[in-house]
Design a protein around this motif. Structure first.
Motif, short mmCIF file in Angstrom:
data_model
loop_
_atom_site.label_atom_id
_atom_site.label_comp_id
_atom_site.label_asym_id
_atom_site.label_seq_id
_atom_site.Cartn_x
_atom_site.Cartn_y
_atom_site.Cartn_z
N LYS A 114 0.78 -1.38 0.14
CA LYS A 114 0.08 0.68 0.24
C LYS A 114 0.97 1.11 0.03
O LYS A 114 0.30 2.49 -0.45
CB LYS A 114 -0.86 -0.29 1.16
N ASN A 115 2.16 0.87 0.76
CA ASN A 115 2.68 2.37 0.63
C ASN A 115 3.78 3.19 -0.32
O ASN A 115 4.48 3.64 -0.56
CB ASN A 115 3.54 2.56 2.00
N ILE A 116 3.89 1.49 -1.17
CA ILE A 116 4.51 2.15 -2.23
C ILE A 116 3.70 1.40 -3.99
O ILE A 116 4.24 2.42 -4.79
CB ILE A 116 5.40 0.26 -3.06
N LEU A 117 2.90 0.68 -4.08
CA LEU A 117 2.32 0.92 -4.56
C LEU A 117 0.79 2.08 -4.70
O LEU A 117 0.00 2.17 -5.98
CB LEU A 117 2.09 -0.25 -5.64
N GLY A 118 0.43 1.86 -3.35
CA GLY A 118 -0.45 2.49 -3.88
C GLY A 118 -1.65 1.98 -2.23
O GLY A 118 -2.02 0.43 -3.10
N LYS A 119 -3.42 3.16 -1.94
CA LYS A 119 -3.98 2.55 -0.95
C LYS A 119 -4.49 1.61 -1.62
O LYS A 119 -5.56 0.93 -1.40
CB LYS A 119 -4.83 3.50 0.13
N GLU A 120 -4.79 1.32 -2.65
CA GLU A 120 -5.56 0.79 -3.76
C GLU A 120 -5.98 -0.19 -3.86
O GLU A 120 -6.62 -1.56 -4.18
CB GLU A 120 -6.84 1.32 -5.03
N TYR A 121 -4.32 -1.17 -3.89
CA TYR A 121 -3.86 -1.97 -3.30
C TYR A 121 -4.43 -3.20 -2.61
O TYR A 121 -3.97 -2.65 -1.43
CB TYR A 121 -2.20 -2.06 -4.31
N GLY A 122 -4.78 -4.22 -2.15
CA GLY A 122 -4.81 -5.11 -1.46
C GLY A 122 -4.61 -6.60 -1.47
O GLY A 122 -3.94 -7.23 -3.13
N ILE A 123 -3.60 -6.64 0.01
CA ILE A 123 -2.62 -7.84 -0.82
C ILE A 123 -2.87 -9.21 -1.43
O ILE A 123 -2.77 -10.07 -1.72
CB ILE A 123 -2.03 -8.04 0.75
#
Ligand code: URA
Ligand code: SF4
Length: 189
Positions: free
Chosen positions: A127-136
């Motif tokens: 989330k910190n590198i690619l963005g909050k919109e990404y979920g693991i």
């Protein structure tokens, strides 16, 4: 932006840019090969890392090392760092202001290492590198290219301690990193 490692390491000494400075023993800067093609990014130091000033030396790190050994990855040949360099109390997730304050050090590390591949270990790194919109859960195991760097999100090694299935997926993801790395180096010739 610091132009070299010496300046960057000097610039972080005694850092008080966020409240995590209050309870840390050591700043955990990063470790490994500063010219690595592969970089791994975790969340933040735990108790063992805080004591030893080296990332991923505790239980989760040992599990990650085991996977490395099993797959023939030399830990010394990759570069390892975290989103925050100081231990969050009780190993809680770094808060937005803390990550924000610390991220420039990591960005500078990435610029100096110039990795081709970055493995994002867990949700905080993702989330910190690619963005909050990404979920693991939906992103893990899927390659994402951004500005010439190939990112692979995978589980945080601490999550493997609680879930056998995640171990299998983590192993699969590391294998995919090795394959990609070999492809990139074969294309070079
Ligand atoms: N967990 C992390 O995210 N980083 C470390 O360095 C150790 C445990
Ligand atoms: Fe500085 Fe990062 Fe430590 Fe915060 S976590 S005090 S920004 S080194």
């Amino acid at each position: 932006m610091e132009e070299n490692w010496e300046e960057l390491e000097k610039s972080i000494k005694g850092c008080k840019k966020c409240k995590l400075c209050l309870q840390r023993t050591n700043i955990v800067f990063g470790c490994g090969n500063k010219n690595a093609d592969i970089m791994l990014i975790g969340e933040g130091p735990g108790a063992d890392e805080d004591r030893e000033a080296v990332p991923f030396v505790g239980k989760a790190g040992q599990l990650m090392n085991k996977a490395f050994e099993g797959l023939g990855i030399d830990r010394e040949k990759v570069y390892i760092a975290n989103i925050v360099k100081c231990r969050p109390p009780q190993n809680r997730v770094p808060e937005a202001d803390e990550a924000e304050a610390c991220l420039n050090y990591l960005r500078n590390q990435v610029i100096l290492v110039k990795p081709k591949i970055i493995v994002l270990l867990g949700s905080t790194a993702l989330k910190n590198i690619l963005g909050k919109e990404y979920g693991i859960t939906s992103s893990r195991g899927k390659w994402i290219e951004q500005k010439g760097i190939l990112y692979l999100p995978t589980w945080h090694p601490a999550a493997l301690l609680r879930d056998e299935n995640k171990k299998i997926e983590f192993w699969k993801d590391l294998k995919s990193v090795i394959t990609k790395y070999k492809e990139l180096n074969a294309n070079k010739n």
